[in-house]
Scaffold this motif. Structure first.
Motif, PDB file in Angstrom:
ATOM      1  N   SER A  15       0.845  -1.194   0.000  1.00  3.17           N
ATOM      2  CA  SER A  15       0.000   0.000   0.000  1.00  3.17           C
ATOM      3  C   SER A  15       0.876   1.237   0.000  1.00  3.17           C
ATOM      4  O   SER A  15       2.119   1.140   0.014  1.00  3.17           O
ATOM      5  CB  SER A  15      -0.904   0.026   1.230  1.00  3.17           C
ATOM      6  OG  SER A  15      -0.141   0.209   2.413  1.00  3.17           O
ATOM      7  N   ILE A  16       0.249   2.401   0.035  1.00  4.03           N
ATOM      8  CA  ILE A  16       0.989   3.650   0.038  1.00  4.03           C
ATOM      9  C   ILE A  16       1.851   3.793   1.290  1.00  4.03           C
ATOM     10  O   ILE A  16       2.887   4.457   1.275  1.00  4.03           O
ATOM     11  CB  ILE A  16       0.013   4.846  -0.095  1.00  4.03           C
ATOM     12  CG1 ILE A  16       0.797   6.134  -0.412  1.00  4.03           C
ATOM     13  CG2 ILE A  16      -0.830   5.015   1.162  1.00  4.03           C
ATOM     14  CD1 ILE A  16      -0.097   7.302  -0.783  1.00  4.03           C
ATOM     15  N   VAL A  17       1.447   3.150   2.382  1.00  8.51           N
ATOM     16  CA  VAL A  17       2.237   3.208   3.616  1.00  8.51           C
ATOM     17  C   VAL A  17       3.130   1.986   3.783  1.00  8.51           C
ATOM     18  O   VAL A  17       3.947   1.926   4.692  1.00  8.51           O
ATOM     19  CB  VAL A  17       1.316   3.348   4.850  1.00  8.51           C
ATOM     20  CG1 VAL A  17       0.581   4.668   4.815  1.00  8.51           C
ATOM     21  CG2 VAL A  17       0.340   2.183   4.950  1.00  8.51           C
ATOM     22  N   TYR A  27       0.902   4.490  -5.645  1.00  7.86           N
ATOM     23  CA  TYR A  27      -0.186   3.901  -4.856  1.00  7.86           C
ATOM     24  C   TYR A  27      -1.259   4.938  -4.575  1.00  7.86           C
ATOM     25  O   TYR A  27      -0.969   6.101  -4.283  1.00  7.86           O
ATOM     26  CB  TYR A  27       0.344   3.351  -3.522  1.00  7.86           C
ATOM     27  CG  TYR A  27       1.451   2.335  -3.668  1.00  7.86           C
ATOM     28  CD1 TYR A  27       1.182   1.037  -4.095  1.00  7.86           C
ATOM     29  CD2 TYR A  27       2.773   2.660  -3.348  1.00  7.86           C
ATOM     30  CE1 TYR A  27       2.204   0.111  -4.219  1.00  7.86           C
ATOM     31  CE2 TYR A  27       3.794   1.739  -3.469  1.00  7.86           C
ATOM     32  CZ  TYR A  27       3.495   0.452  -3.903  1.00  7.86           C
ATOM     33  OH  TYR A  27       4.496  -0.462  -4.030  1.00  7.86           O
ATOM     34  N   GLN A  28      -2.491   4.522  -4.666  1.00  2.29           N
ATOM     35  CA  GLN A  28      -3.593   5.417  -4.326  1.00  2.29           C
ATOM     36  C   GLN A  28      -3.709   5.536  -2.800  1.00  2.29           C
ATOM     37  O   GLN A  28      -3.395   4.611  -2.060  1.00  2.29           O
ATOM     38  CB  GLN A  28      -4.915   4.893  -4.903  1.00  2.29           C
ATOM     39  CG  GLN A  28      -4.870   4.722  -6.428  1.00  2.29           C
ATOM     40  CD  GLN A  28      -4.650   6.046  -7.143  1.00  2.29           C
ATOM     41  OE1 GLN A  28      -5.293   7.041  -6.825  1.00  2.29           O
ATOM     42  NE2 GLN A  28      -3.735   6.047  -8.101  1.00  2.29           N
ATOM     43  N   LYS A  29      -4.188   6.699  -2.363  1.00  2.00           N
ATOM     44  CA  LYS A  29      -4.360   6.893  -0.936  1.00  2.00           C
ATOM     45  C   LYS A  29      -5.429   5.954  -0.396  1.00  2.00           C
ATOM     46  O   LYS A  29      -6.450   5.714  -1.048  1.00  2.00           O
ATOM     47  CB  LYS A  29      -4.724   8.352  -0.644  1.00  2.00           C
ATOM     48  CG  LYS A  29      -3.609   9.355  -0.964  1.00  2.00           C
ATOM     49  CD  LYS A  29      -4.016  10.752  -0.614  1.00  2.00           C
ATOM     50  CE  LYS A  29      -2.881  11.725  -0.933  1.00  2.00           C
ATOM     51  NZ  LYS A  29      -3.273  13.140  -0.583  1.00  2.00           N
ATOM     52  N   GLN A  30      -5.190   5.467   0.808  1.00  3.60           N
ATOM     53  CA  GLN A  30      -6.144   4.527   1.427  1.00  3.60           C
ATOM     54  C   GLN A  30      -7.337   5.272   2.013  1.00  3.60           C
ATOM     55  O   GLN A  30      -7.214   6.388   2.454  1.00  3.60           O
ATOM     56  CB  GLN A  30      -5.440   3.736   2.541  1.00  3.60           C
ATOM     57  CG  GLN A  30      -4.221   2.956   2.005  1.00  3.60           C
ATOM     58  CD  GLN A  30      -4.605   1.872   1.028  1.00  3.60           C
ATOM     59  OE1 GLN A  30      -5.441   1.033   1.358  1.00  3.60           O
ATOM     60  NE2 GLN A  30      -4.037   1.890  -0.159  1.00  3.60           N
TER      61      GLN A  30
END
Length: 377
Positions: A346-348, A374-377
């Protein structure tokens, strides 16, 4: 009485001036001829020219002399001779599929221009009756093939020049002049629809088919949307041609053989689209290197450019004072270990880039991959 005569004459003059201005402001409009009907006439004229003219000579520098076959002459026509291949290319423009004839005097040994690149050429332009209307054979000139540029050329040039290759530069002369060898050279025979059509200019009458003999010396790759990716690298099928189908006057119903070169299918071709994959991140942002990855980092040279080139670039030996080396190209989505193994990507929790992500053949580069960044969650 004399004063009355003065004002009366002044009034008449004013009326005449107004009348003249009105005539100039409201000229008679002549509608353009039908493109398909005009092409039929142009093609007949060009074919007749090819059958009634012959190649008198071609010099070592590919200067060609074409003359009309005299009555009773035995010269072999341009159409029938086999020394220099007479080829054709189908060109779709203004809802007409043109059959464009061109002669190859020399193919060239360098690079082929894209139909939006800038080319350095020498040429002579003439009408079918032999009248020369322009020539640059005494000195080469640079032109942008991109048809929407303020300095663009006629459409036919952008269709034929990509069929040839540039030459190689000789050592500069003492006065700095650069000459070329082994360059592409040919002759194109253009119907008026790929020339000036109804816009007669200078000594070119409206609806004139045109003949251009030319030499292609060099080219400059261009980036028309300024996204850090050259137009040539936004030609997805690598056929040497990119088109903007938003121009429905030129391309009302493009044939299937004309590729849109549009990754995200938003109607904007990649070469003028600042977000090629439509993921909300600009292409320029996606191909820009992190600031800590420019120059020397931990003993490794990452290249001096602030953005990734399409593919790794080797140093140019002709510029000894500059190191153009770029060891990495635009990367694909990273395939290395996750920041925290066992957790979803994920983005993180991103993956790290591996060396192969920057160099692997056939990789889907990140600016064409909608799943990255990555798209923001």
């Amino acid at each position: 009485m004399n004063k009355f005569k003065y004002y009366f004459i002044l009034l008449l003059a004013s009326i005449a001036i107004v009348s003249c201005n009105k005539d100039n402001d409201d000229p008679e409009t002549v509608p353009l001829r039908d493109y398909k009907e005009q092409y039929a006439a142009d093609n007949d004229s060009i074919v007749k020219y090819l059958k009634t003219n012959y190649i008198k000579s071609v010099s070592a520098d590919f200067d060609i002399v074409i003359e009309k076959i005299p009555a009773g002459g035995s010269q072999v026509s341009i159409m029938d001779q086999t020394t220099y291949p007479l080829q054709t290319r189908e060109v779709y423009n203004h809802d007409v599929t043109y059959k464009v004839y061109y002669l190859t005097l020399n193919k060239g040994v360098g690079l082929s221009p894209l139909n939006t690149d800038r080319v350095n050429v020498a040429y002579t332009g003439s009408l079918l009756n032999g009248t020369v209307f322009d020539s640059s054979y005494s000195v080469s000139r640079s032109f942008e093939l991109y048809m929407y540029s303020s300095q663009s050329v006629i459409d036919g040039w952008g269709e034929i020049f990509p069929q040839f290759k540039t030459g190689t530069a000789n050592a500069a002369s003492p006065d700095g002049t650069i000459t070329y060898k082994d360059y592409g050279a040919g002759v194109m025979f253009l119907p008026s629809g790929l020339g000036y059509y109804g816009n007669g200019i200078d000594n070119i009458p409206a609806y004139s088919p045109l003949v251009f003999s030319f030499k292609l010396f060099d080219l400059q790759r261009l980036d028309h949307d300024g996204d850090g990716v050259l137009d040539i690298d936004e030609d997805l099928n690598r056929d040497g041609y990119i088109y903007d189908f938003r121009d429905t006057a030129r391309y009302p119903t493009p044939p299937a053989t004309m590729v849109a070169d549009d990754t995200d299918k938003d109607g904007i071709p990649d070469y003028v689209d600042t977000d090629d994959d439509g993921d909300g991140f600009s292409t320029y942002y996606e191909v820009t290197k992190p600031t800590n990855q420019v120059g020397w980092v931990d003993g490794v040279f990452n290249g001096v450019s602030t953005y990734y080139p399409w593919d790794p670039v080797a140093d140019n030996p002709n510029t000894p004072n500059t190191d153009e080396t770029e060891p990495r190209g635009i990367p694909r989505r990273p395939t290395g270990p996750l920041k925290t193994e066992g957790q979803p990507e994920s983005i993180v929790n991103p993956r790290s880039f591996l060396p192969a992500d920057y160099t692997a053949a056939g990789r889907l580069r990140i600016h064409l991959d909608k799943s990255y960044p990555y798209q923001k969650q």
